[in-house]
Design an enzyme around this catalytic site. Sequence first.
Site, mmCIF file in Angstrom:
data_model
loop_
_atom_site.group_PDB
_atom_site.id
_atom_site.type_symbol
_atom_site.label_atom_id
_atom_site.label_comp_id
_atom_site.label_asym_id
_atom_site.label_seq_id
_atom_site.Cartn_x
_atom_site.Cartn_y
_atom_site.Cartn_z
ATOM 1 N N ASN A 90 -5.000 -5.674 3.046
ATOM 2 C CA ASN A 90 -3.778 -4.976 3.463
ATOM 3 C C ASN A 90 -2.724 -6.001 3.866
ATOM 4 O OD1 ASN A 90 -2.114 -2.765 4.300
ATOM 5 N ND2 ASN A 90 -2.673 -3.175 6.426
ATOM 6 N N HIS A 136 0.583 -6.467 6.483
ATOM 7 C CA HIS A 136 1.140 -5.852 7.687
ATOM 8 C C HIS A 136 2.351 -6.676 8.157
ATOM 9 C CE1 HIS A 136 1.127 -3.402 11.270
ATOM 10 N NE2 HIS A 136 1.417 -4.509 11.925
HETATM 11 C C1 GRF Z 1 5.556 -3.166 4.175
HETATM 12 O O1 GRF Z 1 6.370 -3.665 5.199
HETATM 13 C C2 GRF Z 1 4.109 -3.409 4.456
HETATM 14 O O2 GRF Z 1 3.878 -4.574 5.186
HETATM 15 C C3 GRF Z 1 3.739 -2.205 5.304
HETATM 16 O O3 GRF Z 1 4.461 -1.150 4.722
HETATM 17 C C4 GRF Z 1 5.641 -1.647 4.112
HETATM 18 C C5 GRF Z 1 5.644 -1.124 2.704
HETATM 19 O O4 GRF Z 1 6.830 -1.404 2.019
HETATM 20 N N1 GRF Z 1 2.317 -2.023 5.326
HETATM 21 P P1 GRF Z 1 6.913 -1.160 0.443
HETATM 22 O O5 GRF Z 1 6.502 0.289 0.193
HETATM 23 O O6 GRF Z 1 5.982 -2.115 -0.239
HETATM 24 O O7 GRF Z 1 8.337 -1.390 0.070
#
Ligand code: GRF
Length: 191
Positions: A105, A107
């Site tokens: 994942n 984050h």
């Molecule tokens: C990202 O900031 C990721 O770190 C978090 O959710 C956001 C998703 O953004 N888990 P995207 O959908 O990839 O534009």
Amino acid sequence: MRLALFASGNGSNVKAIIQAVNSGQISATIACIVCDEPAAYVIERAKQADITCFVLARDTLSRQEWEEQVIHYLTEKQVDFIVLAGFMRIIGNTLLHTYPQKIINIHPSLLPQFPGKQSIKDAFDAGVKQTGVTIHWVDSGIDTGDIIAQQALDIQPSWTLAELETAIHTIEHQLYPKTIQEIILSRSSKS
Ligand code: GRF
């Protein structure tokens, strides 16, 4: 390696990973995208990239039922590694046991600081001088798995929340493809 990308929203990280696969930066195949939000923009991105997208809303399903249907689909697609990219649900034991040490994942904070869904805003509101991005293995907790990679970002005093978000996403779009490729290389050198 055959990847499944899981996403719930905009999909800018999915886009960055698709580009990295297409350019050869990531030596893997994107077998499919899995989405739990029928209105998510990532579905459109999948169409544009000609990648099959399995959309399964969680509404009427328990976590276990949702995961069982997804695993059925992933098995058909011969997926062996799962990349969560803006996937907004907790991964349960059904998926964790089927894909042990095979789910990662991204984050948007320097974990263990600011776990949860609003990390960029939480860091901004807390007035910290530094935040960043973390890539970690997924376990049964919320943003608690072992850390694989982190990149720090100094928050400029003049920045608005929107500017901080942009800076975080810019890091994500570079760090995630780079880290995925490092994992692929380290696994292939062991096999
Ligand atoms: C990202 O900031 C990721 O770190 C978090 O959710 C956001 C998703 O953004 N888990 P995207 O959908 O990839 O534009």
